[in-house]
Design an enzyme around this catalytic site. Structure first.
Site, PDB file in Angstrom:
ATOM      1  N   ASP A  37       0.847  -1.200   0.000  1.00 60.88           N
ATOM      2  CA  ASP A  37       0.000   0.000   0.000  1.00 60.88           C
ATOM      3  C   ASP A  37       0.879   1.245   0.000  1.00 60.88           C
ATOM      4  O   ASP A  37       0.983   1.971   0.994  1.00 60.88           O
ATOM      5  CB  ASP A  37      -0.925  -0.028   1.226  1.00 60.88           C
ATOM      6  CG  ASP A  37      -1.868   1.172   1.275  1.00 60.88           C
ATOM      7  OD1 ASP A  37      -2.056   1.813   0.219  1.00 60.88           O
ATOM      8  OD2 ASP A  37      -2.407   1.452   2.362  1.00 60.88           O
ATOM      9  N   ARG A  68      -6.057   1.085   0.673  1.00 59.84           N
ATOM     10  CA  ARG A  68      -6.647   0.517  -0.538  1.00 59.84           C
ATOM     11  C   ARG A  68      -5.505   0.172  -1.497  1.00 59.84           C
ATOM     12  O   ARG A  68      -4.568   0.965  -1.662  1.00 59.84           O
ATOM     13  CB  ARG A  68      -7.590   1.504  -1.242  1.00 59.84           C
ATOM     14  CG  ARG A  68      -8.849   1.859  -0.475  1.00 59.84           C
ATOM     15  CD  ARG A  68      -9.866   0.708  -0.528  1.00 59.84           C
ATOM     16  NE  ARG A  68     -11.151   1.105   0.020  1.00 59.84           N
ATOM     17  CZ  ARG A  68     -11.446   1.109   1.309  1.00 59.84           C
ATOM     18  NH1 ARG A  68     -10.502   0.789   2.195  1.00 59.84           N
ATOM     19  NH2 ARG A  68     -12.645   1.442   1.735  1.00 59.84           N
ATOM     20  N   GLU A 115     -19.801 -50.439 -28.531  1.00 62.31           N
ATOM     21  CA  GLU A 115     -20.733 -51.562 -28.478  1.00 62.31           C
ATOM     22  C   GLU A 115     -22.128 -51.135 -28.915  1.00 62.31           C
ATOM     23  O   GLU A 115     -22.598 -50.051 -28.557  1.00 62.31           O
ATOM     24  CB  GLU A 115     -20.798 -52.131 -27.055  1.00 62.31           C
ATOM     25  CG  GLU A 115     -21.663 -53.381 -26.977  1.00 62.31           C
ATOM     26  CD  GLU A 115     -21.707 -53.985 -25.577  1.00 62.31           C
ATOM     27  OE1 GLU A 115     -21.868 -55.211 -25.480  1.00 62.31           O
ATOM     28  OE2 GLU A 115     -21.585 -53.232 -24.602  1.00 62.31           O
ATOM     29  N   ASP A 146     -25.855 -52.809 -28.700  1.00 54.46           N
ATOM     30  CA  ASP A 146     -26.774 -53.869 -28.273  1.00 54.46           C
ATOM     31  C   ASP A 146     -28.036 -53.773 -29.130  1.00 54.46           C
ATOM     32  O   ASP A 146     -28.846 -52.855 -28.949  1.00 54.46           O
ATOM     33  CB  ASP A 146     -27.146 -53.698 -26.793  1.00 54.46           C
ATOM     34  CG  ASP A 146     -26.025 -54.151 -25.868  1.00 54.46           C
ATOM     35  OD1 ASP A 146     -24.958 -54.506 -26.393  1.00 54.46           O
ATOM     36  OD2 ASP A 146     -26.222 -54.125 -24.652  1.00 54.46           O
ATOM     37  N   HIS A 161     -30.363 -51.319 -23.543  1.00 50.54           N
ATOM     38  CA  HIS A 161     -29.946 -52.408 -22.664  1.00 50.54           C
ATOM     39  C   HIS A 161     -31.161 -53.297 -22.429  1.00 50.54           C
ATOM     40  O   HIS A 161     -32.076 -52.933 -21.690  1.00 50.54           O
ATOM     41  CB  HIS A 161     -29.400 -51.854 -21.348  1.00 50.54           C
ATOM     42  CG  HIS A 161     -28.524 -52.829 -20.609  1.00 50.54           C
ATOM     43  ND1 HIS A 161     -28.939 -53.478 -19.472  1.00 50.54           N
ATOM     44  CD2 HIS A 161     -27.274 -53.279 -20.873  1.00 50.54           C
ATOM     45  CE1 HIS A 161     -27.967 -54.281 -19.050  1.00 50.54           C
ATOM     46  NE2 HIS A 161     -26.953 -54.176 -19.888  1.00 50.54           N
ATOM     47  N   LYS A 215     -17.538 -56.387 -35.607  1.00 43.01           N
ATOM     48  CA  LYS A 215     -17.292 -57.579 -34.791  1.00 43.01           C
ATOM     49  C   LYS A 215     -18.642 -58.254 -34.585  1.00 43.01           C
ATOM     50  O   LYS A 215     -19.534 -57.707 -33.938  1.00 43.01           O
ATOM     51  CB  LYS A 215     -16.678 -57.203 -33.451  1.00 43.01           C
ATOM     52  CG  LYS A 215     -16.569 -58.370 -32.471  1.00 43.01           C
ATOM     53  CD  LYS A 215     -16.146 -57.888 -31.093  1.00 43.01           C
ATOM     54  CE  LYS A 215     -16.353 -58.940 -30.030  1.00 43.01           C
ATOM     55  NZ  LYS A 215     -17.786 -59.195 -29.746  1.00 43.01           N
ATOM     56  N   LYS A 259     -20.966 -62.339 -35.307  1.00 45.16           N
ATOM     57  CA  LYS A 259     -20.894 -63.788 -35.516  1.00 45.16           C
ATOM     58  C   LYS A 259     -20.765 -64.108 -36.996  1.00 45.16           C
ATOM     59  O   LYS A 259     -21.341 -63.423 -37.848  1.00 45.16           O
ATOM     60  CB  LYS A 259     -22.125 -64.454 -34.923  1.00 45.16           C
ATOM     61  CG  LYS A 259     -22.210 -64.282 -33.419  1.00 45.16           C
ATOM     62  CD  LYS A 259     -23.588 -64.582 -32.920  1.00 45.16           C
ATOM     63  CE  LYS A 259     -23.707 -64.150 -31.462  1.00 45.16           C
ATOM     64  NZ  LYS A 259     -25.094 -64.116 -31.011  1.00 45.16           N
ATOM     65  N   ILE A 304     -11.157 -24.351   3.588  1.00 47.35           N
ATOM     66  CA  ILE A 304      -9.878 -24.381   2.876  1.00 47.35           C
ATOM     67  C   ILE A 304      -9.408 -25.835   2.783  1.00 47.35           C
ATOM     68  O   ILE A 304      -9.564 -26.619   3.716  1.00 47.35           O
ATOM     69  CB  ILE A 304      -8.803 -23.542   3.608  1.00 47.35           C
ATOM     70  CG1 ILE A 304      -9.311 -22.117   3.854  1.00 47.35           C
ATOM     71  CG2 ILE A 304      -7.505 -23.520   2.815  1.00 47.35           C
ATOM     72  CD1 ILE A 304      -9.514 -21.286   2.633  1.00 47.35           C
TER      73      ILE A 304
END
Length: 730
Positions: free
Chosen positions: A173, A179, A324, A326, A339, A422, A424, A624
């Site tokens: 200051d 201030r 993936e 489904d 799902h 991927k 069958k 804190i």
């Protein structure tokens, strides 16, 4: 954007609300106002600096803020844009009055992200501290009283002694009016941000003149163990990071320049050479760890959470290369993804394939694998095959690349920009009706044991495979794992087995080396147990230890498991493919993760200090952080370890430890190092503050900064750890 635009927020076909969106003058946040105000206006996009992108904000606590991944460009005639966020926050879908207005926001957001990418650590720190100054200046007079400065100190997570804080305040200051303003505030902050530990290192090399010459900087680089440490390199660093133009002209580095270098990516713990694709990408797919997602369509729980194509976009934005799907029977002949036998919402199969087409290669050019879990009848299987072919077009692999050796797995380089299915594959023999019953995957067999009679009956009805869909399984033919050591015949690298985590662990425990050899030749996918109702994850490390490539995790569930996954795939340009260590690639390897041999490497980490840790409880100004640091080693079982420092009371701003933690490693090539900061609590579990995970082989030695990440992987900049790392190999 500064003037603002009236954009419509869209949640569904029927819900949309017009709001005024305006970029703030800081260029780092977007403000909105409802058309009919019902609550205070809010900042909805505050930039937090993760991966060079913005961050979402919401009216909730800062810990829920997540990094903006990208604005998705609309088509040339579209008036819409989507802003996608990291973490669990849903995308923000907006519609502009005109296509030009939408494009303006897309270009503007992209420019803001690029700007953040280019910000130095000093600029990030300046923005961070000035944002707190603005908040602490309660009367907005650009002057700071001692009370306001004390408020600032609490905001930045430091509980400073009142006498010391007041003495520091009065020393700055100079106008003696109680201030601080302008240069006085800057001086206060400069003293606050002092780094004594860096000054000590700097003075050790700079000598009495307190500047580093290029030869002195070279000496530091050599002691750090930097690759390519030359005088020319030292001169280059001075030109890049020195802030003082006069010093730069004389090829000298001041303390500020030295600090900027150590805070830069080149001074970080992660080897910058590993942030690009640096590995051999011409080996067979089975030789790589491949970033893989389980139940990719879910954004929350696998029991009743929503399904969304957003989840696929988010996974691709995180470098995921195996997703993936489904697939179940849907109305109107259109297969759906959800799902099965749960309350999760349903999305169209074709919409997911379109998301794959549009977003699969935005981050990585290397191949994407679509792991189909097929519960559809023959008719909708044919629809699936049709959608894959028509939507993906030339992206889709429909035949072997090498007709001379179709059974050999190609490399990621050969499959750039391509999509593999991927699924069958029909065997040579056919059933009486001309359709062929496939072998069950391991996952199907396990699910059958858990299902009721009705579900099992539906599964039996859908075991037949449509020839059109079968034809798309070229290099990733799903098959049941019957034996690890086939008695006769050559290996079949195009076959992929799916194992639950339980069965994979059993193989690792009972046939470690045989499983490693199996994974050196062909792909194995591991997935979480169906009993994980809340979509929790298993530890992926033990699967990687045995060479499993497709270690599938729930990407929507944050936690240490996803931290490990992010750390594993942090390197090699975050392309989603990481070359496995040589001991996991050799067909006749003797490596067994359960018996890795004697220690070969000593890792020593001295935890020195931390800087600007985030405040966890913004609602409590006097709360804190009491930080401690834990270092975890994740590798083969014999290497797994965790050690931690003491906690520092009431200081998240610049805590000091100076403690050394040491680890002995038997398989360093598989080890991940995870740095964790927690808020110590005597009466309850510690609170997570931040973490950073990376492979040991990508960890640089010497004095390094660790740039911390949040739970969902967003940057916590400017929060860092400062450590010294030493790696001794025998």
């Amino acid at each position: 954007m500064l003037r603002g635009s009236r954009l419509r927020k869209i949640r569904s076909r029927t819900w949309h609300q017009e709001r005024l969106y305006r970029l703030q003058e800081d260029g780092l946040s977007v403000w909105f106002q409802r058309r009919i105000p019902r609550a205070p206006s809010q900042h909805i996009c505050e930039r937090a600096g993760a991966r060079g992108s913005g961050a979402s904000g919401d009216p909730g606590p800062a810990s829920r803020r997540a990094a903006l991944t990208q604005p998705f460009p609309p088509s040339s005639c579209s008036t819409s844009l989507t802003i996608a966020f990291k973490g669990r926050r849903k995308n923000l879908d907006l519609a502009a009055p005109t296509a030009e207005e939408a494009q303006r926001w897309v270009r503007g957001l992209a420019k803001l992200r690029a700007r953040l990418d280019a910000m130095s650590q000093r600029e990030r720190l300046d923005h961070w501290i000035h944002s707190y100054l603005h908040r602490a200046d309660s009367n907005r007079d650009s002057k700071m009283s001692f009370k306001e400065m004390k408020s600032l100190l609490r905001m930045v997570n430091v509980d400073m002694n009142d006498m010391y804080a007041y003495r520091l305040f009065k020393e700055c200051d100079h106008s003696n009016n109680d201030r601080l303003e302008g240069a006085e505030i800057e001086e206060f902050l400069r003293r606050l941000l002092k780094r004594p530990e860096l000054e000590e290192i700097f003075h050790r090399y700079s000598g009495e003149d307190r500047v580093l010459s290029a030869p002195e900087l070279l000496e530091f680089l050599e002691d750090q163990g930097e690759d390519g440490a030359t005088l020319a390199r030292a001169q280059q660093l001075i030109q890049a990071y020195e802030l003082n133009e006069t010093a730069k002209q004389h090829e000298l580095m001041t303390l500020d320049g030295f600090m900027m270098y150590l805070l830069s990516p080149e001074g970080a713990a992660l080897d910058t050479a590993h942030t690009r694709v640096f590995q051999d990408m011409d080996q067979p797919l089975a030789h790589y760890f491949i970033s893989s997602s389980h139940n990719t369509y879910l954004t929350d729980s696998q029991i009743g959470g929503p399904s969304s194509t957003e989840a696929y976009v988010r996974a691709f934005a995180q470098g995921c290369r195996c997703v993936e799907l489904d697939c179940w029977e849907g109305p109107g002949g259109e297969p759906v993804i959800y799902h099965g036998h749960t309350l999760t919402s349903k999305i169209l199969f074709r919409d997911v394939v379109q998301a794959v087409r549009d977003h699969a290669f935005t981050l990585s050019p290397y191949p994407v694998i679509l792991s189909l879990e097929n519960h559809c009848g023959l008719e909708q299987q044919a629809a699936m095959a049709r959608h894959l072919r028509t939507i993906l077009g030339d992206m889709l692999v429909t035949q072997a690349l090498d007709s001379q050796n179709p059974e050999e797995l190609p490399s990621p380089e050969q499959l750039k920009g391509r999509v593999l299915v991927k699924g069958k594959k029909l065997p040579a023999a056919r059933s009486e009706d001309g359709r062929v019953v496939s072998d069950r995957e391991e996952e199907e067999e396990e699910e059958e044991e858990e299902e009721g009679a009705e579900a099992a009956e539906q599964r039996r009805r859908t075991k037949q495979i449509c020839p059109e869909l079968s034809a798309l399984a070229v290099y990733c033919c799903a098959t049941r794992l019957r034996t690890l050591c086939p008695a006769t015949g050559p290996a079949q690298p195009c076959q992929v087995s799916s194992l639950s985590e339980r069965k994979a662990k059993k193989l690792i425990r009972e046939a470690g080396n045989s499983f490693v050899r199996h994974n050196a030749r062909q792909l194995t996918r591991v997935y979480p147990l169906g009993l994980r109702m809340n979509s929790a994850n298993y530890c992926p490390q033990e699967m990687w230890n045995s060479g499993c490539q497709l270690v599938a995790l729930n990407f929507q569930t944050p936690g240490y498991e996803m931290d490990l996954n992010a750390g594993r795939f942090l390197i090699n340009g975050q392309c989603g493919y990481v070359l496995k260590p040589a001991c996991l690639r050799q067909p006749d390897t003797t490596f067994d993760p359960e018996c890795p041999g004697l220690p070969r490497t000593t890792l020593t980490i001295q935890v020195l200090t931390a800087q600007q840790l985030p405040k966890l409880n913004a609602e409590k100004p006097n709360s804190i952080v009491d930080p401690l640091v834990r270092i975890e080693i994740h590798g083969v079982p014999a290497d797994c370890a965790r050690k931690e420092t003491n906690y520092v009371l009431n200081n998240g701003f610049n805590p000091r430890w100076g403690q050394t933690l040491q680890f002995q490693l038997r398989a360093p090539e598989l080890a991940l190092v995870r740095f964790v900061v927690e808020d110590y609590d005597t009466t309850s579990p510690n609170d997570f503050v931040g973490q950073f995970t990376l492979p040991l082989d990508s960890l640089k030695q010497g004095y390094r900064h660790i740039h911390l990440l949040s739970k969902d992987g967003a940057s916590l900049s400017p929060a860092t750890l400062f450590v010294h790392i030493r790696i001794q190999r025998s």
